[in-house]
Design a protein around this motif. Structure first.
Motif, PDB file in Angstrom:
ATOM      1  N   UNK A  56      18.131  -4.417  -4.003  1.00  0.00           N
ATOM      2  CA  UNK A  56      17.448  -3.243  -3.463  1.00  0.00           C
ATOM      3  C   UNK A  56      15.967  -3.535  -3.219  1.00  0.00           C
ATOM      4  N   UNK A  57      15.322  -4.198  -4.167  1.00  0.00           N
ATOM      5  CA  UNK A  57      13.889  -4.475  -4.011  1.00  0.00           C
ATOM      6  C   UNK A  57      13.621  -5.365  -2.803  1.00  0.00           C
ATOM      7  N   UNK A  58      14.485  -6.356  -2.571  1.00  0.00           N
ATOM      8  CA  UNK A  58      14.302  -7.231  -1.415  1.00  0.00           C
ATOM      9  C   UNK A  58      14.582  -6.491  -0.106  1.00  0.00           C
ATOM     10  N   UNK A  59      15.552  -5.570  -0.132  1.00  0.00           N
ATOM     11  CA  UNK A  59      15.821  -4.775   1.073  1.00  0.00           C
ATOM     12  C   UNK A  59      14.629  -3.885   1.410  1.00  0.00           C
ATOM     13  N   UNK A  60      14.073  -3.243   0.393  1.00  0.00           N
ATOM     14  CA  UNK A  60      12.900  -2.391   0.613  1.00  0.00           C
ATOM     15  C   UNK A  60      11.745  -3.234   1.132  1.00  0.00           C
ATOM     16  N   UNK A  61      11.569  -4.426   0.552  1.00  0.00           N
ATOM     17  CA  UNK A  61      10.504  -5.317   1.009  1.00  0.00           C
ATOM     18  C   UNK A  61      10.762  -5.813   2.428  1.00  0.00           C
ATOM     19  N   UNK A  62      12.026  -5.838   2.817  1.00  0.00           N
ATOM     20  CA  UNK A  62      12.376  -6.223   4.183  1.00  0.00           C
ATOM     21  C   UNK A  62      12.258  -5.082   5.171  1.00  0.00           C
ATOM     22  N   UNK A  63      11.706  -3.954   4.700  1.00  0.00           N
ATOM     23  CA  UNK A  63      11.412  -2.792   5.552  1.00  0.00           C
ATOM     24  C   UNK A  63      12.671  -2.066   6.013  1.00  0.00           C
ATOM     25  N   UNK A  64      13.727  -2.139   5.220  1.00  0.00           N
ATOM     26  CA  UNK A  64      14.982  -1.482   5.584  1.00  0.00           C
ATOM     27  C   UNK A  64      14.817   0.032   5.657  1.00  0.00           C
ATOM     28  N   UNK A  65      14.019   0.610   4.738  1.00  0.00           N
ATOM     29  CA  UNK A  65      13.835   2.064   4.739  1.00  0.00           C
ATOM     30  C   UNK A  65      13.232   2.548   6.054  1.00  0.00           C
TER      31      UNK A  65
ATOM     32  N   UNK B 221       0.825  -1.210   0.000  1.00  0.00           N
ATOM     33  CA  UNK B 221       0.000   0.000   0.000  1.00  0.00           C
ATOM     34  C   UNK B 221       0.863   1.266   0.000  1.00  0.00           C
ATOM     35  N   UNK B 222       2.181   1.079   0.016  1.00  0.00           N
ATOM     36  CA  UNK B 222       3.117   2.205   0.015  1.00  0.00           C
ATOM     37  C   UNK B 222       3.479   2.555  -1.425  1.00  0.00           C
ATOM     38  N   UNK B 223       2.985   3.707  -1.913  1.00  0.00           N
ATOM     39  CA  UNK B 223       3.192   4.082  -3.309  1.00  0.00           C
ATOM     40  C   UNK B 223       4.658   4.300  -3.650  1.00  0.00           C
ATOM     41  N   UNK B 224       5.414   4.873  -2.725  1.00  0.00           N
ATOM     42  CA  UNK B 224       6.841   5.108  -2.971  1.00  0.00           C
ATOM     43  C   UNK B 224       7.575   3.782  -3.133  1.00  0.00           C
ATOM     44  N   UNK B 225       7.302   2.849  -2.235  1.00  0.00           N
ATOM     45  CA  UNK B 225       7.913   1.529  -2.336  1.00  0.00           C
ATOM     46  C   UNK B 225       7.516   0.832  -3.635  1.00  0.00           C
ATOM     47  N   UNK B 226       6.254   0.965  -4.020  1.00  0.00           N
ATOM     48  CA  UNK B 226       5.781   0.334  -5.253  1.00  0.00           C
ATOM     49  C   UNK B 226       6.521   0.865  -6.475  1.00  0.00           C
ATOM     50  N   UNK B 227       6.805   2.163  -6.481  1.00  0.00           N
ATOM     51  CA  UNK B 227       7.582   2.748  -7.585  1.00  0.00           C
ATOM     52  C   UNK B 227       8.992   2.149  -7.626  1.00  0.00           C
ATOM     53  N   UNK B 228       9.582   1.985  -6.445  1.00  0.00           N
ATOM     54  CA  UNK B 228      10.918   1.386  -6.365  1.00  0.00           C
ATOM     55  C   UNK B 228      10.893  -0.042  -6.896  1.00  0.00           C
ATOM     56  N   UNK B 229       9.877  -0.816  -6.482  1.00  0.00           N
ATOM     57  CA  UNK B 229       9.768  -2.207  -6.938  1.00  0.00           C
ATOM     58  C   UNK B 229       9.647  -2.288  -8.456  1.00  0.00           C
ATOM     59  N   UNK B 230       8.818  -1.413  -9.041  1.00  0.00           N
ATOM     60  CA  UNK B 230       8.622  -1.438 -10.490  1.00  0.00           C
ATOM     61  C   UNK B 230       9.900  -1.067 -11.232  1.00  0.00           C
ATOM     62  N   UNK B 231      10.584  -0.045 -10.730  1.00  0.00           N
ATOM     63  CA  UNK B 231      11.850   0.366 -11.357  1.00  0.00           C
ATOM     64  C   UNK B 231      12.869  -0.765 -11.279  1.00  0.00           C
ATOM     65  N   UNK B 232      12.966  -1.380 -10.109  1.00  0.00           N
ATOM     66  CA  UNK B 232      13.922  -2.479  -9.921  1.00  0.00           C
ATOM     67  C   UNK B 232      13.583  -3.661 -10.832  1.00  0.00           C
ATOM     68  N   UNK B 233      12.306  -4.022 -10.902  1.00  0.00           N
ATOM     69  CA  UNK B 233      11.896  -5.123 -11.767  1.00  0.00           C
ATOM     70  C   UNK B 233      12.210  -4.836 -13.220  1.00  0.00           C
TER      71      UNK B 233
END
Length: 232
Positions: free
Chosen positions: A212-221, A157-169
């Motif tokens: 990076x995507x896995x770190x963000x998904x791991x709530x590192x931010x 539900x986090x739009x910023x994280x979703x943008x990161x995931x899409x860019x990384x993918x």
């Protein structure tokens, strides 16, 4: 006492962070421990210390991914579950370890000597068929990780994280595509003046956003943000 599902959630976050950190540092660890740039990440299998790092990290990827369950499968909106996708990626990562790349074409004089003398370490080889299996497995591993980032992680539900995931993918898939295109050009003897180390370069540009995507998904931010808040 914490509920069992809370413990499982914490374990999932830890697995995500581990996968992320391992992915982020893999190409740099291989290069700096040897001090020599090779044609691909997989060719470090033929160097003493980097081979241990390569085997340990890729095996960890495989085992972590096999143990990762992810979100509950939604039959209405999904065609494949997180669990199945990470199982495919995990098995592919283990195949990459147990069927390493062919020793030839490493752009390293010392590996060329190993190849010439057929003094292969562990499961090393100079077999084109095994090399094809290795390349396909590596491609499947990276493709599934790009899929996870672009389509699975974006249910956040986090739009910023979703943008990161899409860019990384997208970066993962773009890197894989460029490797395939340049390999085809090479086979057709079409020279475009790009570096001989293009496989290593684009493997790195695939594995860093994967990490990076896995770190963000791991709530590192959030972890980093909370750490700074405590310090202030």
């Amino acid at each position: 006492m914490k509920p069992q599902n809370e413990d499982l959630k914490i374990a999932d976050y830890r697995i995500r962070k581990l996968i992320g950190f391992l992915g982020l540092f893999l190409p740099f660890l291989l290069y700096f421990t040897e001090g020599e740039l090779l044609a691909s990440i997989s060719h470090y299998y033929y160097k003493p210390l980097p081979s241990l790092i390569f085997i340990i990290i890729l095996s960890a990827f495989g085992l972590f991914l096999l143990s990762y369950k992810g979100y509950t499968f939604d039959t209405n909106s999904e065609k494949i579950s997180d669990d199945v996708l990470t199982n495919i990626g995990g098995i592919a990562a283990l195949v990459v370890v147990f069927i390493p790349t062919c020793c030839k074409g490493s752009l390293s004089a010392s590996v060329d000597i190993i190849c010439r003398d057929e003094n292969f370490p562990l499961l090393g080889h100079n077999n084109d068929f095994k090399n094809t299996i290795h390349l396909v497995a590596a491609g499947i591993f990276m493709f599934t990780m790009g899929w996870m980032s672009k389509y699975k992680f974006t249910r956040s539900t986090n739009d910023i994280n979703n943008k990161i995931y899409k860019i990384c993918g997208n970066l993962v898939w773009l890197s894989i595509t460029l490797i395939i295109v340049l390999i085809i050009f090479e086979k057709l003897n079409i020279h475009i003046g790009f570096t001989d180390y293009y496989v290593f370069v684009f493997e790195t540009t695939a594995i860093i956003p994967f990490g990076i995507s896995w770190l963000v998904k791991g709530d590192v931010l959030n972890n980093v943000s909370n750490m700074f808040k405590k310090e202030n």
